[in-house]
Design a protein around this motif. Structure first.
Motif, short mmCIF file in Angstrom:
data_model
loop_
_atom_site.label_atom_id
_atom_site.label_comp_id
_atom_site.label_asym_id
_atom_site.label_seq_id
_atom_site.Cartn_x
_atom_site.Cartn_y
_atom_site.Cartn_z
N LEU B 42 0.84 -1.20 0.00
CA LEU B 42 0.00 0.00 0.00
C LEU B 42 0.88 1.26 0.00
CD1 LEU B 42 -3.01 0.46 0.03
CD2 LEU B 42 -2.95 0.53 2.50
N GLU B 43 1.87 1.25 0.84
CA GLU B 43 2.78 2.39 0.94
C GLU B 43 3.48 2.63 -0.40
OE1 GLU B 43 2.90 4.58 3.05
OE2 GLU B 43 4.83 5.56 2.84
N GLY B 44 3.82 1.53 -1.08
CA GLY B 44 4.45 1.63 -2.40
C GLY B 44 3.53 2.29 -3.41
N GLU B 45 2.27 1.87 -3.41
CA GLU B 45 1.31 2.46 -4.35
C GLU B 45 1.12 3.95 -4.07
OE1 GLU B 45 0.10 1.21 -6.96
OE2 GLU B 45 0.79 -0.83 -6.61
N LEU B 46 1.07 4.31 -2.80
CA LEU B 46 0.84 5.71 -2.44
C LEU B 46 2.08 6.54 -2.73
CD1 LEU B 46 -0.98 5.36 1.01
CD2 LEU B 46 -1.90 5.14 -1.26
N TYR B 48 4.88 5.84 -4.72
CA TYR B 48 5.46 5.91 -6.07
C TYR B 48 4.43 6.14 -7.17
CZ TYR B 48 9.36 4.29 -3.39
OH TYR B 48 10.32 4.20 -2.44
N HIS B 49 3.21 5.66 -6.98
CA HIS B 49 2.21 5.84 -8.03
C HIS B 49 1.21 6.94 -7.70
CE1 HIS B 49 3.16 1.43 -9.05
NE2 HIS B 49 3.95 2.24 -9.72
N GLN B 50 1.29 7.45 -6.48
CA GLN B 50 0.39 8.53 -6.05
C GLN B 50 -1.07 8.17 -6.36
OE1 GLN B 50 1.68 12.21 -5.18
NE2 GLN B 50 3.02 10.69 -4.31
N MET B 51 -1.38 6.92 -6.15
CA MET B 51 -2.72 6.43 -6.49
C MET B 51 -3.74 6.90 -5.46
SD MET B 51 -3.41 2.52 -7.32
CE MET B 51 -3.54 2.26 -9.05
N PRO B 52 -4.98 7.21 -5.87
CA PRO B 52 -6.00 7.56 -4.87
C PRO B 52 -6.18 6.40 -3.89
CG PRO B 52 -6.80 8.00 -7.09
CD PRO B 52 -5.50 7.29 -7.24
N PHE B 53 -6.39 6.73 -2.64
CA PHE B 53 -6.39 5.73 -1.58
C PHE B 53 -7.41 4.59 -1.81
CE2 PHE B 53 -7.08 4.58 3.01
CZ PHE B 53 -5.88 3.92 3.13
N PRO B 54 -8.68 4.92 -2.16
CA PRO B 54 -9.63 3.81 -2.35
C PRO B 54 -9.18 2.84 -3.45
CG PRO B 54 -10.79 5.91 -2.27
CD PRO B 54 -9.34 6.23 -2.34
N ALA B 56 -6.10 2.35 -4.47
CA ALA B 56 -4.89 1.65 -4.03
C ALA B 56 -5.27 0.46 -3.14
CB ALA B 56 -3.98 2.61 -3.27
N LEU B 57 -6.26 0.68 -2.26
CA LEU B 57 -6.70 -0.42 -1.37
C LEU B 57 -7.22 -1.59 -2.19
CD1 LEU B 57 -8.74 1.59 1.30
CD2 LEU B 57 -6.70 0.26 1.75
N CYS B 73 -10.79 -4.65 -0.13
CA CYS B 73 -11.73 -4.37 -1.21
C CYS B 73 -13.01 -3.71 -0.69
CB CYS B 73 -12.07 -5.64 -1.98
SG CYS B 73 -10.66 -6.24 -2.91
N SER B 74 -13.54 -4.22 0.41
CA SER B 74 -14.79 -3.63 0.90
C SER B 74 -14.54 -2.21 1.45
CB SER B 74 -15.44 -4.51 1.97
OG SER B 74 -14.56 -4.64 3.06
N LEU B 75 -13.37 -2.00 2.04
CA LEU B 75 -13.03 -0.67 2.55
C LEU B 75 -12.91 0.32 1.37
CD1 LEU B 75 -12.13 1.09 4.97
CD2 LEU B 75 -9.81 0.34 4.57
N GLY B 76 -12.20 -0.11 0.34
CA GLY B 76 -12.05 0.74 -0.86
C GLY B 76 -13.39 1.07 -1.47
N GLU B 77 -14.26 0.07 -1.52
CA GLU B 77 -15.59 0.24 -2.10
C GLU B 77 -16.37 1.29 -1.33
OE1 GLU B 77 -17.90 -0.14 -5.03
OE2 GLU B 77 -16.15 -1.47 -4.96
N GLU B 78 -16.33 1.19 0.00
CA GLU B 78 -17.11 2.13 0.81
C GLU B 78 -16.55 3.55 0.70
OE1 GLU B 78 -18.39 0.87 4.62
OE2 GLU B 78 -19.18 2.85 5.12
#
Lengths: 314, 172
Positions: B42-46, B48-54, B56-57, B73-78
């Motif tokens: 998760l830290e890598g996605e945030l 290096y890719h600056q991906m939106p948190f939902p 990325a999750l 997945c359910s957290l990202g969805e919500e």
């Protein structure tokens, strides 16, 4: 209220804001200050959000924003991804879906003399984006000499609709018309106000032949565009420092037409009281569009050539 | 005859309880390892890719799979629904539900529930520090469990069996 704007408010605020259509009712700004009332601006008129919902002019009945509400708003504004907006935070604003611009204030964290970020954000100013399609249509004939678009500069004090006019001008020139073919336009949208890109997708219509360099400084963007997209027209918003103007000067000689805006007072001040002379190089523009002060934003006062003579009818 | 069957049942049950507790020690280590891997990804996605948190999750959840997939997945969805609840609350709610019946200790669950707030840190350096601190604590706990885990598991099994025997002596 448009749904994407609605989603940036915490649940309690959403309930109170229900029924207010900011775009339809022509609100221009929403201000949130911690422990202060939610303020809605329509031109120069100021209203408050009533603590029972709806709007009021009485401050005592207003909904006062808590620090937590502002923090929550920041979460929604950034799509729970504040880390992805480091550069925007450093600049003090970010653009949200729909092209609305959110200005931020809080505790500035410095590092080696530079702003590293803003923490404890406690003041927000949402400037509502509004496209005024067709507002540039009337001036288009005055900006062309045959097939060629003259280098054009829109001059006005802040808040009179320079960016709105430039945006529509870009769209008109890009799409073309029955009389004129559309032109390839490269837009350097340093502050994401023209195209209002959200995750790379323009939220505003800039025409079918427009390429956007989003968030790119003008000083770097012009050369990038010239090399990569071979534009016929380059559009930039708010020429500021001497360096910007020198760069424009350079690109004028590259065969591209330039569309730009700059802060200035009015025609009189610009041509006869030294407004133009203070900015060496800016006299290279062939058309100067002045906006009317005091009335509705985006109303044109005059279009002049570089001698200060009016060109065409407004 | 019934007496002896009862005695055997008591012994087996007591040993089973001991084994269950021993299994939980192993399971706890597995959970901590899983959390650590997911946080790294998760830290890598945030970072290096600056991906939106939902997103990325969900991406980490789908790509890595594992036991935390459903949680991510359910957290990202919500979060994507943007229903007007802050990240910390949503994170807490999902963590509570998900880890309710797992082998993690109460403290470990509580620490994980607090983790959500770290991700809303705007300052990259501060966020990284907070997450690295959490990761180093996780690492310590994993090492500790690895070193003492087998001893603990053996102890629980033996205690279970001896407890059963003790009960038998008392009853018989």
């Amino acid at each position: 209220m448009s749904s994407e704007l609605y989603q940036i408010f915490p649940l309690k605020l959403r309930e109170k804001l229900l029924g207010i259509d900011f775009i339809e009712q022509e609100y221009t700004e929403l201000r949130f200050r911690c422990n202060g009332p939610v303020t809605l601006l329509r031109g120069k008129e100021e209203y408050f959000l009533h603590n029972q919902g709806g709007i009021t002019r009485e401050k005592e009945k207003a909904h006062f924003v808590s620090v937590n509400e502002i923090r929550e708003m920041m979460e929604y504004i950034s799509n729970f991804s504040l880390y992805a907006y480091e550069e925007e935070l450093r600049q003090g604003f970010l653009t949200i879906e729909g092209g609305h611009r959110v200005g931020l204030c809080g505790k500035v964290v410095m590092q080696e003399g530079m702003i590293r970020t803003i923490r404890n954000i406690s003041f927000l100013n949402i400037r509502l984006a509004r496209e005024k399609k067709g507002c540039a249509k009337a001036i288009i004939p005055s900006l062309f000499e045959g097939e060629r678009l003259c280098h054009t500069l829109i001059v006005s004090p802040p808040g009179l609709g320079k960016t709105t006019l430039l945006r529509d001008l870009i769209r008109e020139v890009s799409d073309g018309s029955k009389e004129r073919r559309g032109k390839k336009i490269g837009v350097i949208d340093e502050r994401s106000e023209l195209a209002a890109c959200y995750y790379g997708v323009p939220q505003n219509d800039l025409g079918s032949r427009t390429d956007v360099l989003d968030g790119c400084p003008k000083t770097l963007g012009i050369e990038m565009l010239l090399r990569s997209m071979s534009p016929e027209v380059i559009a930039v918003d708010e020429l500021g420092c001497e360096k910007d103007i020198q760069l424009i000067k350079k690109s004028i000689y590259c065969g591209c037409s330039i569309l730009a805006t700059v802060h200035g007072e009015d025609k009189k001040q610009w041509f006869f009281e030294g407004g133009m002379e203070q900015r060496t190089g800016i006299e290279l523009f062939e058309r100067y569009v002045f906006l009317k002060q005091g009335g509705q934003p985006g109303v044109i006062e005059a279009i002049c050539n570089r001698m200060g003579e009016e060109v065409g009818k407004v | 005859m019934i007496k002896w069957i009862g005695a055997i049942l008591v012994l087996v049950s007591a040993y089973a309880i001991g084994s269950l507790l021993a299994g939980q020690v192993k399971e706890r280590e597995q959970w901590l390892k899983e959390i650590k891997i997911v946080l790294f990804l998760l830290e890598g996605e945030l970072e290096y890719h600056q991906m939106p948190f939902p997103e990325a999750l969900q991406l980490v959840g789908e790509r890595h799979g594992g036991s935390l997939q459903q949680f991510l997945c359910s957290l990202g969805e919500e979060l994507k629904k943007k229903e007007g609840t802050c990240l910390q609350e949503i994170w807490k709610k999902h963590s509570k539900q998900f880890f309710k019946n797992t082998a993690l200790t109460k403290e470990q669950k509580e620490e994980f529930e607090q983790l959500g707030s770290y991700f809303m840190e705007a300052d990259r350096v501060a966020r990284k520090k907070a997450i690295d601190f959490y990761l180093s604590r996780l690492e310590e706990e994993i090492v500790q469990l690895r070193e003492t885990g087998s001893d603990k598991a053996y102890l629980y099994r033996m205690l279970g069996m001896l407890g059963g025997m003790f009960l038998l002596i008392l009853v018989l």
